[in-house]
Design a protein around this motif. Structure first.
Motif, mmCIF file in Angstrom:
data_model
loop_
_atom_site.group_PDB
_atom_site.id
_atom_site.type_symbol
_atom_site.label_atom_id
_atom_site.label_comp_id
_atom_site.label_asym_id
_atom_site.label_seq_id
_atom_site.Cartn_x
_atom_site.Cartn_y
_atom_site.Cartn_z
ATOM 1 N N GLN A 260 0.759 -1.094 0.059
ATOM 2 C CA GLN A 260 -0.037 -0.045 0.344
ATOM 3 C C GLN A 260 0.773 1.352 0.364
ATOM 4 N N ILE A 261 1.373 2.022 -0.967
ATOM 5 C CA ILE A 261 1.910 3.485 -1.459
ATOM 6 C C ILE A 261 1.513 4.001 -1.524
ATOM 7 N N GLN A 262 1.106 4.909 -0.468
ATOM 8 C CA GLN A 262 -0.193 5.472 0.053
ATOM 9 C C GLN A 262 0.935 7.539 -0.181
ATOM 10 N N TYR A 263 0.952 7.827 -1.295
ATOM 11 C CA TYR A 263 1.455 8.621 -1.495
ATOM 12 C C TYR A 263 0.881 10.025 -1.635
ATOM 13 N N GLY A 264 1.081 11.049 -1.188
ATOM 14 C CA GLY A 264 -0.008 12.429 -1.024
ATOM 15 C C GLY A 264 0.633 13.320 -1.863
ATOM 16 N N CYS A 265 -0.361 14.101 -2.857
ATOM 17 C CA CYS A 265 0.056 14.911 -3.707
ATOM 18 C C CYS A 265 0.042 16.891 -3.019
ATOM 19 N N LEU A 266 0.450 17.610 -2.955
ATOM 20 C CA LEU A 266 0.426 18.725 -1.666
ATOM 21 C C LEU A 266 0.777 20.155 -2.363
ATOM 22 N N ASP A 267 0.052 20.969 -2.101
ATOM 23 C CA ASP A 267 -0.676 21.797 -1.466
ATOM 24 C C ASP A 267 0.692 23.544 -1.446
ATOM 25 N N SER A 268 0.256 24.521 -2.354
ATOM 26 C CA SER A 268 1.497 24.916 -2.027
ATOM 27 C C SER A 268 1.423 25.724 0.009
ATOM 28 N N GLY A 309 -6.381 5.517 9.939
ATOM 29 C CA GLY A 309 -7.765 4.498 9.665
ATOM 30 C C GLY A 309 -7.921 5.997 7.742
ATOM 31 N N SER A 310 -6.604 6.314 7.282
ATOM 32 C CA SER A 310 -7.035 7.032 5.855
ATOM 33 C C SER A 310 -6.656 6.637 5.064
ATOM 34 N N TRP A 311 -6.050 5.003 5.029
ATOM 35 C CA TRP A 311 -6.267 4.175 3.589
ATOM 36 C C TRP A 311 -7.356 4.174 2.509
ATOM 37 N N GLY A 312 -8.407 4.555 3.290
ATOM 38 C CA GLY A 312 -9.600 4.131 2.714
ATOM 39 C C GLY A 312 -10.012 5.637 1.830
ATOM 40 N N GLU A 313 -9.739 6.771 3.129
ATOM 41 C CA GLU A 313 -9.992 7.561 2.092
ATOM 42 C C GLU A 313 -9.289 7.962 0.951
ATOM 43 N N SER A 314 -8.217 7.574 1.575
ATOM 44 C CA SER A 314 -6.795 8.225 -0.067
ATOM 45 C C SER A 314 -7.217 7.874 -0.911
ATOM 46 N N GLY A 315 -8.213 7.054 -1.145
ATOM 47 C CA GLY A 315 -8.350 6.168 -2.845
ATOM 48 C C GLY A 315 -7.459 5.808 -3.367
ATOM 49 N N ARG A 316 -6.160 5.550 -2.857
ATOM 50 C CA ARG A 316 -5.216 4.774 -3.134
ATOM 51 C C ARG A 316 -5.624 2.807 -3.378
ATOM 52 N N ILE A 341 2.720 -12.550 -0.432
ATOM 53 C CA ILE A 341 3.606 -11.574 0.523
ATOM 54 C C ILE A 341 2.854 -10.150 0.508
ATOM 55 N N HIS A 342 2.296 -10.247 2.008
ATOM 56 C CA HIS A 342 1.618 -8.388 3.109
ATOM 57 C C HIS A 342 2.988 -7.815 3.051
ATOM 58 N N ALA A 343 3.478 -7.262 1.988
ATOM 59 C CA ALA A 343 4.209 -6.266 2.225
ATOM 60 C C ALA A 343 3.591 -4.553 2.759
ATOM 61 N N GLY A 344 3.113 -4.382 3.526
ATOM 62 C CA GLY A 344 2.482 -3.597 3.074
ATOM 63 C C GLY A 344 2.351 -3.096 4.863
ATOM 64 N N VAL A 345 1.285 -2.376 4.935
ATOM 65 C CA VAL A 345 1.190 -1.722 6.484
ATOM 66 C C VAL A 345 -0.786 -1.386 7.060
ATOM 67 N N ARG A 346 -1.314 -1.289 5.149
ATOM 68 C CA ARG A 346 -2.561 -0.492 5.229
ATOM 69 C C ARG A 346 -3.574 -0.981 4.916
ATOM 70 N N ASP A 347 -3.479 -2.757 4.557
ATOM 71 C CA ASP A 347 -4.936 -3.421 3.924
ATOM 72 C C ASP A 347 -4.576 -4.803 4.450
ATOM 73 N N THR A 348 -6.329 -5.332 4.425
ATOM 74 C CA THR A 348 -5.984 -6.441 4.701
ATOM 75 C C THR A 348 -6.275 -7.449 3.998
ATOM 76 N N SER A 436 -11.738 -6.831 11.723
ATOM 77 C CA SER A 436 -10.960 -7.513 11.550
ATOM 78 C C SER A 436 -10.357 -7.059 10.584
ATOM 79 N N SER A 437 -10.505 -5.393 10.106
ATOM 80 C CA SER A 437 -9.827 -4.535 9.502
ATOM 81 C C SER A 437 -8.280 -4.091 9.710
ATOM 82 N N VAL A 438 -7.031 -3.707 9.552
ATOM 83 C CA VAL A 438 -5.946 -2.869 9.684
ATOM 84 C C VAL A 438 -6.831 -1.979 9.510
ATOM 85 N N THR A 439 -7.446 -0.976 8.786
ATOM 86 C CA THR A 439 -7.693 -0.029 8.925
ATOM 87 C C THR A 439 -8.528 0.351 9.912
ATOM 88 N N ARG A 440 -9.205 -0.086 10.512
ATOM 89 C CA ARG A 440 -10.214 -0.343 12.150
ATOM 90 C C ARG A 440 -11.652 0.592 11.174
#
Length: 636
Positions: A260-268, A309-316, A341-348, A436-440
């Motif tokens: 789960q590669i949870q990148y974000g793009c930033l504003d000014s 808890g941000s994985w779902g709202e990120s839409g990634r 191999i589950h090599a992430g931290v944000r998704d079940t 059951s979910s990592v994201t709660r």
């Protein structure tokens, strides 16, 4: 290192009783931007192997010099830790997002999928030397561990953890208390025991303060131990010697690193760009053409960021080998070994396969909110069964036929997969409940990819087909002294007892040793100040939980003996992982005291959710990571 003696482990929502291998120390886990719409298939391939320099040398040890050093195979590797600018496909927009993320770089990296590390391949008895070159910029937050180590810091400091290997946890071996800071080169040495089991393992950074952020930047890769030892009348063998085609070649393998590669793009102002609904709730993170996605903090000024808890709202999207919604190429009737191999931290991950309707529209342009409807409309019929033969790198006593297997962060499963007919198939991540979910949070079905299956052999009964294929392989490839035993086991409910690396730990081995207790006490209040503590008090007694302190050893165990560990987690669920040492699950009890770990058990203690499939079938299974579900299914 000699094989260590046994230990056990019970959780209370889940009251997990397990038996673990004895250990000396418990270590806690702590053309790019705005590209045109993508219509071409992203065809999945295995991550490239890390180039190895071969040689022989005397084996060294970090503990004591052997009387007569044996010559062993030496494998020398190099890994660079760098910022890499590349792209990740975003199905919500139908274009590639430009990103700049920390990554492991070795030889032969695919420039189109740089955010999965190269695969490290080793053999039992090898001495493996990996030089880690930290080429990230200087980071003033790289404090000494004594200066409040539990506040996230040192995002450019790192180290290396060989997750699951039976090697020393000290010195320059698998020592997660090291910090390899920017500008430092450091050589790790892993002396892999000659009796190490073949299997699927993985590696990732494990520097306390930055682990989750770096893993979610794509810094993770497969670590495969290959084996060519057939079983004998007195010793178990490697499953690799059985998984062979009719011509004697190994069955096709897919090494699948799920992240789960949870990148974000930033504003000014340096805040993550988001889209909100009419209620003011964040529903997606936005990357406009020309933006550059990053992972540089846990929370911005608006409270958006890289939190549990941000994985779902990120839409990634969960990626496979660095690709989002890839296409697998397969052939009907071909048995494949999927190393998951589950090599992430944000998704079940709850893996399922379905036949896809012939006229189903392409899933290239698919917002996360539309995935459940797409799956319901186009992924039809009963789920396709597959055979799970190993858990966390260790061959199981018997293969388990599954139509769904749950992978939590750190889990691995080896599955024998065969598609019964030509056509297209959906690779689905099934819905999971909040408990059951990592994201709660409860999560609906998501699409992981599609399989394009070419014509081949039609398979009317998958389990019988796989068993018969392995019986034929045993008759062709295994020594006469064990051939009949293996064949009889395979025909008797797909048993693999000649290939399991450990015997069961008996009750008599834990007599006289009081249980070990472990309580995770994790709270995430509204102000975001995470409280992460661990306690050792017996259940029912007042909590004695304390924050992580790298200078404190909480347990003093006796090497070569067995202990029972009882585990529970308060408020927030969390994975339990002992470095170096695997453990055996004894039982997992729901809040009503029912064992939900037996094959065929139903975990239905939560009346507000469907039965949880993650624990049934784990009774007696050897693992090195186990998700400890919280006593409270919701927390804030």
């Amino acid at each position: 290192m000699a094989a260590l003696g046994p230990t056990r482990i019970v959780d209370q929502r889940s009251r997990h009783a397990l038996r673990l291998f004895g250990l000396a120390m418990l270590l806690l886990l702590g053309s790019l931007g705005g590209a045109a719409a993508q219509t071409a298939e992203r065809v999945l391939s295995n991550p490239p192997p890390l180039k190895i320099e071969q040689g022989t040398q005397p084996r060294t040890t970090l503990l004591a010099a052997p009387a007569a050093p044996a010559m062993v195979n030496k494998k020398t590797l190099d890994l660079n830790v760098v910022y890499t600018t590349s792209k990740i496909y975003n199905p919500a927009t139908g274009r590639d997002d430009k990103v700049k993320l920390r990554s492991y770089v070795g030889t032969n990296i695919d420039p189109n999928a740089p955010y999965v590390a190269p695969t490290i391949e080793v053999d039992p008895g090898d001495t493996v030397r990996i030089t880690l070159h930290n080429k990230l910029p200087a980071d003033p937050s790289c404090l000494e561990m004594g200066e409040n180590p539990d506040i996230p810091h040192c995002f450019n400091g790192t180290n290396l953890h060989s997750h699951g290997l039976w090697v020393s946890p000290t010195g320059n071996s698998d020592n997660v208390l090291l910090s390899i800071n920017p500008g430092v080169d450091f050589q790790y040495e892993y002396n892999i025991p000659s009796d190490h089991p073949a299997g699927t393992f993985w590696y990732h950074p494990h520097r306390h303060g930055s682990t989750a952020l770096q893993v979610s930047s794509g810094m993770a890769g497969a670590l495969i131990v290959h084996g060519n030892r057939p079983p004998t009348p007195t010793a178990h063998g490697d499953l690799d010697t059985l998984l062979k085609n009719s011509d004697g070649t190994p069955m096709a393998e897919r090494v699948l690193v799920l992240q789960q590669i949870q990148y974000g793009c930033l504003d000014s102002d340096g805040n993550i760009k988001v889209r909100k609904n009419e209620k003011g709730e964040v529903v997606a993170w936005i990357c406009d053409p020309g933006d550059e996605g990053v992972i540089e903090f846990y929370s911005d000024k608006n409270g958006n960021g890289f939190g549990p808890g941000s994985w779902g709202e990120s839409g990634r999207y969960t990626s496979i080998n660095g690709l989002v919604l890839p296409t697998f190429k397969a052939k009907a009737g071909a048995i494949e070994r999927w190393r998951l191999i589950h090599a992430g931290v944000r998704d079940t991950i709850s893996l399922q396969f379905y036949k896809m309707k012939p006229q189903a529209p392409a899933a290239n342009r698919l917002a996360a909110a539309d995935e459940d409807r797409y799956i319901g409309d186009n992924c039809t019929g009963d789920p396709i069964p597959y055979q799970v033969v190993a858990s966390d790198g260790l061959t199981m006593a018997a293969a388990q036929q599954k139509t769904l297997v749950t992978l939590q962060p750190g889990y691995r499963n080896d599955a024998l997969v065969v598609f019964p007919d030509a056509g297209k198939y959906c690779v689905v991540n099934a819905a999971v409940s909040a408990a059951s979910s990592v994201t709660r949070n409860a999560v609906s079905r998501r699409l992981l990819g599609t399989v394009d299956v070419a014509p081949g052999t039609r398979v009317p009964n998958i389990r019988d087909y796989v068993v018969n294929s392995l019986v034929a392989s045993a008759q062709r490839n295994l020594p006469p002294a064990v051939r009949n035993t293996v064949v009889t086991d395979l025909k008797n409910d797909f048993k693999l007892t000649s290939f399991t690396p450990h015997p069961d730990i008996g009750d008599d081995e834990v007599k006289g040793h009081p249980p070990q207790y472990l309580t995770f006490f994790i709270a995430i209040p509204n102000d975001g100040a995470v409280k992460f503590e661990v306690g050792t008090a017996p259940f029912g007694q007042p909590f004695n939980t304390k924050p992580y302190d790298p200078n404190v050893v909480d347990r003093h165990l006796i090497l070569g003996t067995a202990d029972e560990w009882q585990l529970q987690s308060r408020f927030v669920s969390h994975p339990f992982h002992i470095h170096v040492n695997p453990f055996q699950v004894v039982k997992i009890l729901d809040p009503n005291g029912k064992d939900v770990s037996a094959p065929g058990a139903v975990d239905d203690a939560d009346p507000n959710s469907p039965p949880d499939p993650q624990y049934p079938g784990l009774k007696g299974v050897w693992k090195d990571t186990l998700w400890i579900k919280s006593l409270n299914s919701t927390a804030s």
